[in-house]
Motif scaffolding. Structure first.
Motif, mmCIF file in Angstrom:
data_model
loop_
_atom_site.group_PDB
_atom_site.id
_atom_site.type_symbol
_atom_site.label_atom_id
_atom_site.label_comp_id
_atom_site.label_asym_id
_atom_site.label_seq_id
_atom_site.Cartn_x
_atom_site.Cartn_y
_atom_site.Cartn_z
ATOM 1 N N HIS A 153 14.841 23.349 -60.502
ATOM 2 C CA HIS A 153 15.746 24.290 -61.179
ATOM 3 C C HIS A 153 15.002 24.926 -62.354
ATOM 4 O O HIS A 153 14.403 24.227 -63.167
ATOM 5 C CB HIS A 153 16.987 23.540 -61.675
ATOM 6 C CG HIS A 153 18.050 24.443 -62.225
ATOM 7 N ND1 HIS A 153 19.153 24.796 -61.501
ATOM 8 C CD2 HIS A 153 18.161 25.085 -63.418
ATOM 9 C CE1 HIS A 153 19.914 25.613 -62.225
ATOM 10 N NE2 HIS A 153 19.328 25.808 -63.391
ATOM 11 N N GLY A 154 15.036 26.234 -62.428
ATOM 12 C CA GLY A 154 14.409 26.921 -63.556
ATOM 13 C C GLY A 154 12.991 27.391 -63.286
ATOM 14 O O GLY A 154 12.451 28.174 -64.057
ATOM 15 N N ALA A 155 12.378 26.925 -62.201
ATOM 16 C CA ALA A 155 11.029 27.394 -61.863
ATOM 17 C C ALA A 155 11.087 28.816 -61.334
ATOM 18 O O ALA A 155 12.138 29.285 -60.899
ATOM 19 C CB ALA A 155 10.399 26.470 -60.830
ATOM 20 N N THR A 156 9.956 29.505 -61.367
ATOM 21 C CA THR A 156 9.864 30.836 -60.782
ATOM 22 C C THR A 156 8.860 30.795 -59.637
ATOM 23 O O THR A 156 7.746 30.302 -59.807
ATOM 24 C CB THR A 156 9.415 31.856 -61.845
ATOM 25 O OG1 THR A 156 10.425 31.911 -62.861
ATOM 26 C CG2 THR A 156 9.256 33.238 -61.232
ATOM 27 N N GLY A 166 18.269 26.921 -57.558
ATOM 28 C CA GLY A 166 18.351 27.106 -59.011
ATOM 29 C C GLY A 166 17.056 27.674 -59.569
ATOM 30 O O GLY A 166 16.909 27.823 -60.778
ATOM 31 N N ALA A 167 16.100 27.982 -58.696
ATOM 32 C CA ALA A 167 14.843 28.598 -59.118
ATOM 33 C C ALA A 167 14.996 30.119 -59.070
ATOM 34 O O ALA A 167 16.025 30.639 -58.637
ATOM 35 C CB ALA A 167 13.708 28.131 -58.215
ATOM 36 N N THR A 168 13.965 30.820 -59.518
ATOM 37 C CA THR A 168 14.006 32.282 -59.534
ATOM 38 C C THR A 168 13.051 32.842 -58.483
ATOM 39 O O THR A 168 11.881 32.459 -58.439
ATOM 40 C CB THR A 168 13.599 32.813 -60.923
ATOM 41 O OG1 THR A 168 14.508 32.289 -61.891
ATOM 42 C CG2 THR A 168 13.649 34.334 -60.948
ATOM 43 N N ARG A 202 19.608 32.660 -63.467
ATOM 44 C CA ARG A 202 18.722 33.710 -62.988
ATOM 45 C C ARG A 202 18.347 33.445 -61.532
ATOM 46 O O ARG A 202 17.892 32.369 -61.184
ATOM 47 C CB ARG A 202 17.466 33.727 -63.860
ATOM 48 C CG ARG A 202 16.635 34.951 -63.711
ATOM 49 C CD ARG A 202 15.545 34.985 -64.771
ATOM 50 N NE ARG A 202 14.548 33.947 -64.509
ATOM 51 C CZ ARG A 202 13.309 33.992 -64.992
ATOM 52 N NH1 ARG A 202 12.925 34.989 -65.765
ATOM 53 N NH2 ARG A 202 12.463 33.026 -64.735
#
Lengths: 556, 556
Positions: A74-77, A99-101, A190
């Motif tokens: 979660h939160g990684a791009t 939850g990643a971008t 995001r």
């Protein structure tokens, strides 16, 4: 009856019961319906690989499992560099659903722009089609955050590369578990990120949340599906994107196609002959592209004798020229323009015909298809003067298009000043100057940087250029704004007359004055006599456009 | 490349720039598009009064100004008692757009239920059609919070009443300012409230937020508009509600009609002859109603020689009987069933044909139109066993329909226990027992209170009754669940044989056993020999339904 005051809560908010599911709007929900109703519906990559929506769902789970193994949290791009493929479609879902971008890299920009964007995004992992490995290799030394790449070999053998390869896409995905449990999270998380390629400065990151992508899909599908006939999308359409999936999420249409359970054709790299072959063999009925690509398709179809009838195409990215529109309609394409920008979701207007359908008069029909469009449901589209007052809906008074909609970017990635400029006054400023017609169409007439602000009004330099160009003795013409103490700015016209012409300054002014009298332009639009200059030539840019910057310097 | 950890934010939420407009989903936004594009579109009340969408927008502002003068503020509850009218439509927008709650009073319930609901809602103001003044007068002494009423005289002279009349609707609205500035507020603000009329206990208040109403409108319009042809809504339809506007917001369709800018016909009180006349003179093409009303319309049309062709009608509220469906189709109506409850927005499924369109076979065509439906986009509809495991999609295994969707009520008004029961386990429990077919249709087979839970499975009492009824010697039959130490419950059948029959217990068991072998029912569905009783008659309720409560008492 009692006089007791009702004990309503002052904020009147609904207090959910503890066990109620709040239903954040998440991309995974776009899969719900299509999975249940279209499990056997087909998705094809170039007509060579075929699988079903059930397979798509399975592969989305497998991709997520594989990415998790590679450390994606979660939160990684996660950056993707690919042509339009089923693998890109899988990443459209799996990456944000974790939850990643999803960072869709524009593979047509320069290696330097790609390096800038990869660094700015902090992407640690890149899914990269083998064709783009040389690009990454070239900029490898500049990349600050990329730690791993997954190669999309696309059926070809892997070639050696100095890049830190974590594995080949299929080799990682196929053995992975399809039973990834996609978590719940805030709908404002995001989901997607990409970079605009403006003409000045570094590319700017634009991001969208899950909520925004879902609301764009729902709003645009309502707009696209609701006409009685023509210029519409329906459940039995066969969809093929011809705006790349790395470009503003292919205008969000892949999400709509999955929501509605459409048959989907992913054409890989755009080659006109292959696109036309897929149109024919896969019976494609719905696409979207820029006018230039439409022109290429028409040319190739004429050359090779392809039948394009039954194809609905939305154009965007630039105005749809009437000549091109007419040629497309004559070749059987139901073409119409859409309007939006990278920052606006993107779609905020479509030039679908008003109720009553297609005008019988062919000129009017073509003219309407080429209009910038009519605003979509839920879109608060205003055309305003510099003081944010709505201009009259007279089809003549120019103003800037400003917007509110549920899916506009909330700011540029790490660019607070540009973000505030974009949103000053609580409306997104498009910098497009347009007029609004009494029947609710918007027509862009200029870019704001080419508009002259004079006497509290806006004068379109492009429009004045066009009007001066009506004079038979004018070869070409450029209009710019020059500073004026009293009026702020005033228009100045540089006119190149045809050889041997006796055209005078007052001829130009009289011609414009007639358009003032017919209310086509404001009286502020007519340059003073000393601001009309006859010249031998007009400075051009390397691509042949009038170089207004150079002209402004000359006239300073 | 660097090994530096990317500095992504742990929650990955998008941080809007300060000036960005967050775009809460509010009912006022449903007006945006239609106001700009359909300003001249017509709304008519009974064909007698006509005005445009521009007038609607103006009157919404005027109504809000008038209500504010009467003291209505954010958080207040305003009750409406009216038949379907343009005034009701105005209140659908003006009241929630002020931040107040629109309470749609079911005028068909008893005065006692209305008194209960008015008290429970804390409504201080009632907009009431003159026809319902006697009801309010009758319960006036019981009303604890109502301080004012606005009378909708509907063109007739006002009559004296002991109620505290603040004024007549038109007299208050017409002089009021149209320029009411509708404020911005949280999208979870309560917009609408109404009361369900359950068979037991007091009515329960169900409320919806602005966000829920907007998301229902977007989701349902996508579903309704997306079929290629047939069973669909489009922008040139003419809409007339025939489910009252006091009943679950007329299924939310008035909001969709405004969103799409449709021509709207409001028929007042439902009188079959008037409805048919409006269908003809106003060229109505889209409606929704309960099967009983459809039957009345068909009968009246046959009697009076009305042509019903080109009318699309969604039925709901009860199963659409195949015979009625066939008759409607034969009279030219494109009818199809919808599914939902007061608590579910309401629409969560529609029996639109799958891609491919209408089955050529007429029986199959009718059968599909009458199915409970296929789940809509964004709707997570599961059919689960008592342990919340999904039942197989085999068209045979029953389970309860449980739901997640963006527009389900988050709980009953001031009823924490019932709210938690509704939402236990994070899914809304419909108490409808259904099977799911392999092609994604849901078919309700029972209500959960009539289902027998035995051996970890659910057995539909209605289905067993039907199967036993197949035996020629059976006059009628009732199946109930009886307590069993080992199995929890077991089915017990009461059978009334035809006179002179020699039907035996084992005949019944053998008949059911054949349905077990054909996998139509579970082996747990066959009652033991000692749980099949031959009786002379079966207790009935006052309306002729099998009285299972009475039977259960008899067998205790």
């Amino acid at each position: 009856m009692s006089a007791t005051q009702a004990s309503d809560s002052p904020d009147n908010l609904i207090a959910p019961t503890p066990s109620a599911y709040a239903y954040p709007l998440l991309i995974k929900q776009l899969l719900l319906n299509s999975q249940s109703l279209s499990a056997h519906q087909e998705i094809t990559y170039r007509g060579k690989l075929r699988y079903t929506f059930a397979d798509l769902r399975r592969r989305i789970g497998q991709l997520a499992s594989a990415l998790e193994t590679l450390g994606v949290r979660h939160g990684a791009t996660v950056a993707v560099m690919d042509w339009d493929s089923h693998r890109y479609l899988e990443s459209y879902f799996a990456i944000p659903m974790m939850g990643a971008t999803l960072f869709t890299v524009n593979v047509r920009t320069s290696p330097q722009q790609i390096a800038y964007a990869l660094n700015d995004s902090h992407a640690a992992l890149v899914l990269v089609h083998a064709e783009f490995l040389p690009v990454l290799e070239q900029i490898q030394a500049e990349l600050k955050f990329v730690r791993q790449v997954v190669v999309l070999a696309d059926g070809h053998p892997m070639t050696p590369t100095p890049l830190p390869v974590a594995g080949e896409y299929e080799a990682l995905v196929e053995p992975a578990s399809p039973d990834f449990v996609f978590p719940e999270f805030d709908e404002n998380t995001r989901a997607a990120l990409f970079y605009t390629t403006g003409t000045t400065g570094d590319p700017k990151g634009v991001c969208y949340s899950h909520r925004q992508i879902v609301l764009h899909a729902l709003t645009i599908s309502t707009s696209l599906c609701s006409p009685r006939d023509g210029q519409r999308l329906h459940r039995e359409d066969v969809y093929m994107p011809i705006t790349p999936m790395f470009h503003v999420l292919a205008w969000g249409v892949p999400y709509i196609a999955v929501l509605l359970g459409l048959r989907i054709v992913l054409p890989g790299r755009y080659v006109p002959e292959i696109l036309l072959e897929l149109k024919k063999t896969e019976k494609v009925t719905f696409s979207h592209c820029v006018p230039t690509i439409l022109q290429m398709l028409l040319d190739a179809a004429r050359r090779d004798g392809h039948d394009l009838s039954g194809w609905k195409i939305i154009t965007g990215g630039a105005a749809l020229p009437p000549g091109l529109c007419r040629a497309a309609v004559e070749q059987g394409i139901d073409v119409f323009a859409g309007y939006g920008m990278s920052e606006t979701g993107p779609t905020v207007a479509l030039s679908q015909f008003p109720p009553g359908g297609a005008p019988a008069d062919q000129d009017e029909n073509v003219r309407k298809r080429c209009m910038t469009g009519r605003p979509l449901p839920m879109v608060d589209l205003r055309v305003v003067d510099p003081d944010m007052r709505d201009v009259p809906r007279d089809g003549a008074t120019p103003g800037e298009i400003v917007l509110r909609a549920p899916f506009l970017t909330q700011g540029y990635h790490n660019q607070p000043e540009a973000s505030e400029a974009l949103w000053r006054g609580g409306y997104l400023h498009t910098q497009d100057v347009a007029v609004m017609t009494p029947d609710g169409y918007v027509q862009i007439v200029d870019r704001i940087k080419d508009v002259i602000k004079t006497g509290g009004e806006w004068v379109s330099s492009i429009e004045i250029e066009g009007l001066i160009g009506e004079l038979p003795d004018v070869l070409e013409c450029a209009v710019i704004g020059v500073k004026d103490d009293k009026w702020g700015e005033r228009p100045m016209a540089l006119v190149v007359p045809v050889e041997g012409s006796s055209l005078g300054v007052e001829d130009v002014r009289e011609h414009l004055q007639r358009h003032v009298e017919s209310k086509r332009i404001s009286r502020y639009a007519v340059p003073e006599a000393n601001r009309i200059a006859f010249v031998d030539g007009i400075p051009k840019t390397s691509v042949g456009k009038i170089d207004k910057k150079a002209i402004r310097k000359l006239t300073e």
